[in-house]
Design a protein around this motif. Structure first.
Motif, mmCIF file in Angstrom:
data_model
loop_
_atom_site.group_PDB
_atom_site.id
_atom_site.type_symbol
_atom_site.label_atom_id
_atom_site.label_comp_id
_atom_site.label_asym_id
_atom_site.label_seq_id
_atom_site.Cartn_x
_atom_site.Cartn_y
_atom_site.Cartn_z
ATOM 1 N N MET A 69 2.332 6.082 -2.633
ATOM 2 C CA MET A 69 3.741 6.905 -3.059
ATOM 3 C C MET A 69 3.810 7.117 -4.616
ATOM 4 S SD MET A 69 5.371 8.532 -0.648
ATOM 5 C CE MET A 69 5.633 8.511 0.926
ATOM 6 N N LYS A 70 3.592 6.020 -5.463
ATOM 7 C CA LYS A 70 3.682 6.245 -6.866
ATOM 8 C C LYS A 70 2.445 7.185 -7.394
ATOM 9 C CE LYS A 70 6.009 1.924 -7.965
ATOM 10 N NZ LYS A 70 5.979 0.460 -8.731
ATOM 11 N N ARG A 97 0.773 -1.166 -0.040
ATOM 12 C CA ARG A 97 -0.029 -0.188 0.055
ATOM 13 C C ARG A 97 0.718 1.297 -0.048
ATOM 14 N NH1 ARG A 97 -4.218 0.679 4.950
ATOM 15 N NH2 ARG A 97 -1.971 0.624 6.121
ATOM 16 N N PHE A 98 1.822 1.387 0.820
ATOM 17 C CA PHE A 98 2.930 2.383 0.778
ATOM 18 C C PHE A 98 3.425 2.517 -0.509
ATOM 19 C CE2 PHE A 98 7.191 4.220 1.477
ATOM 20 C CZ PHE A 98 6.859 5.519 2.159
ATOM 21 N N ASN A 123 14.977 3.028 0.376
ATOM 22 C CA ASN A 123 15.163 2.484 -0.910
ATOM 23 C C ASN A 123 13.794 2.658 -1.812
ATOM 24 O OD1 ASN A 123 17.395 1.052 -0.342
ATOM 25 N ND2 ASN A 123 16.631 -0.733 0.552
ATOM 26 N N VAL A 124 12.689 2.605 -1.267
ATOM 27 C CA VAL A 124 11.424 2.715 -2.092
ATOM 28 C C VAL A 124 11.275 4.242 -2.498
ATOM 29 C CG1 VAL A 124 9.001 3.244 -1.829
ATOM 30 C CG2 VAL A 124 10.002 1.178 -0.799
ATOM 31 N N LEU A 125 12.000 5.184 -1.713
ATOM 32 C CA LEU A 125 11.810 6.757 -1.995
ATOM 33 C C LEU A 125 12.627 6.913 -2.914
ATOM 34 C CD1 LEU A 125 11.033 8.229 1.342
ATOM 35 C CD2 LEU A 125 9.425 8.032 -0.625
ATOM 36 N N LEU A 126 13.956 6.498 -2.957
ATOM 37 C CA LEU A 126 15.167 6.222 -3.828
ATOM 38 C C LEU A 126 14.591 5.834 -4.984
ATOM 39 C CD1 LEU A 126 18.303 5.550 -1.734
ATOM 40 C CD2 LEU A 126 17.884 7.786 -2.635
ATOM 41 N N ARG A 127 13.879 4.850 -5.343
ATOM 42 C CA ARG A 127 13.495 4.316 -6.668
ATOM 43 C C ARG A 127 12.457 5.175 -7.259
ATOM 44 N NH1 ARG A 127 13.297 -0.804 -3.892
ATOM 45 N NH2 ARG A 127 10.778 -0.644 -3.902
ATOM 46 N N LEU A 128 11.819 5.881 -6.487
ATOM 47 C CA LEU A 128 10.850 7.000 -6.828
ATOM 48 C C LEU A 128 11.652 8.129 -7.401
ATOM 49 C CD1 LEU A 128 8.008 6.849 -4.384
ATOM 50 C CD2 LEU A 128 7.601 5.892 -6.764
#
Length: 328
Positions: free
Chosen positions: A284-285, A279-280, A323-328
């Motif tokens: 975020m996407k 869900r996060f 890591n999630v935020l860096l990928r975005l």
């Protein structure tokens, strides 16, 4: 407990109705229906006062929609004038519902909530070797109208209050004389109250560590056999006293992790559940897409993003989140 009476005039008091309007409009003040209601607020509140005192309230004007957060739920939202009524009722009746709650009931209560329940679960998971996780099958849809009305009649003796409560209950049903609409303020109070007797039974008769968040119930003990017996006692109470059905139980070692409120609670660690991580990422996407398409400005994204990040900060998820935020 002594039953409570003479509340209707307090509920219908104009100052209470103004407060109820403010609460009902909070966070959505620019909606067209709310603006229209407030433009003629004096007349609307005088009409509502008259309806409350006569018991002839206008209820059942629902708007239906679905949410997916994380699973699909059918939401049933009342018309704004009904939301004002619900707030007016609960402004006055809140304390009487609160008296029936145990300390470890955490949903829809001031000073409680998800994170307080999580902290309590962390404490008990560290303290006890075993947990028993229970929840009710289709809880809101299965609440029996007649049982709920009897519960309320045992707490309130004011006929006018009970008349309005009964009309609110009767205004919706999922099947014959059962069900409360998810989304109503009154439904939250009624549903919490519906299980309050079970709370006292678990704490005072079964004598186990216990936490409830709406229909999610966790029992802890150092002896697995005690929890096995507790399960049959809770199931009997649920079925015979409340006409509800439990989902399959989860009885396990605390060290293997307790799934609770979208987290996995271990004795010395808390992790995000699989659905929470998914869900996060999805939210975020979506936020990133709306920002770059100009639908949301930076302030809106910051506000929404902070609440998402705050949820993950209650778990050991810093490296994963980064890591999630860096990928975005």
């Amino acid at each position: 407990m002594k039953r409570i009476g003479k509340l209707l005039e307090k509920i219908a008091d104009i100052d209470n109705l103004r407060l109820a309007t403010w609460k009902a409009a909070k966070g959505k003040r620019y909606a067209t229906k709310i603006i229209e209601y407030q433009q003629d607020m004096d007349a609307n509140l005088l009409l509502l006062r008259k309806q409350i005192l006569s018991g002839n309230v206008d209820v059942g004007n629902y708007h239906y929609f679905k949410i997916y957060d994380p699973k699909e739920r059918d939401i049933c939202a009342s018309a704004f004038k009904e939301q004002v009524l619900h707030h007016a009722m609960m402004n006055v009746c809140h304390d009487f519902f609160e008296r029936k709650q145990i300390y470890d009931s955490y949903a829809s209560r001031k000073g409680k909530g998800t994170y307080a329940a999580l902290e309590r679960a962390k404490k008990y998971t560290k303290q006890y070797d075993f947990f028993l996780k229970l929840d009710v099958r289709k809880f809101f849809a299965s609440i029996d109208h007649e049982i709920l009305k009897k519960q309320l009649a045992a707490m309130f003796k004011d006929v006018g209050v009970l008349t309005i409560f009964n009309k609110i209950i009767n205004s919706y049903e999922d099947s014959s004389a059962t069900g409360l609409p998810i989304g109503n303020l009154s439904s939250q109070y009624f549903a919490n109250h519906y299980l309050s007797g079970l709370d006292h039974f678990a704490k005072e008769k079964l004598r186990v560590a216990y936490v409830r968040y709406m229909d999610d119930m966790i029992l802890w003990h150092g002896n697995k056999d005690v929890l096995k017996k507790a399960f049959f006692s809770v199931r009997e109470y649920i079925e015979e006293q409340l006409a509800l059905t439990l989902k399959p139980k989860l009885l396990n070692h605390s060290k293997l992790g307790l799934p609770f409120l979208s987290y996995i609670v271990f004795p010395y660690d808390v992790k995000l559940g699989k659905r929470s991580r998914k869900r996060f990422v999805i939210k975020m996407k979506k936020m990133d897409k709306k920002y770059h398409s100009g639908i949301w400005d930076e302030a809106t994204c910051q506000h929404r993003g902070l609440s998402l990040v705050a949820f993950t900060q209650h778990a050991n998820a810093k490296k994963w989140r980064k890591n999630v935020l860096l990928r975005l």
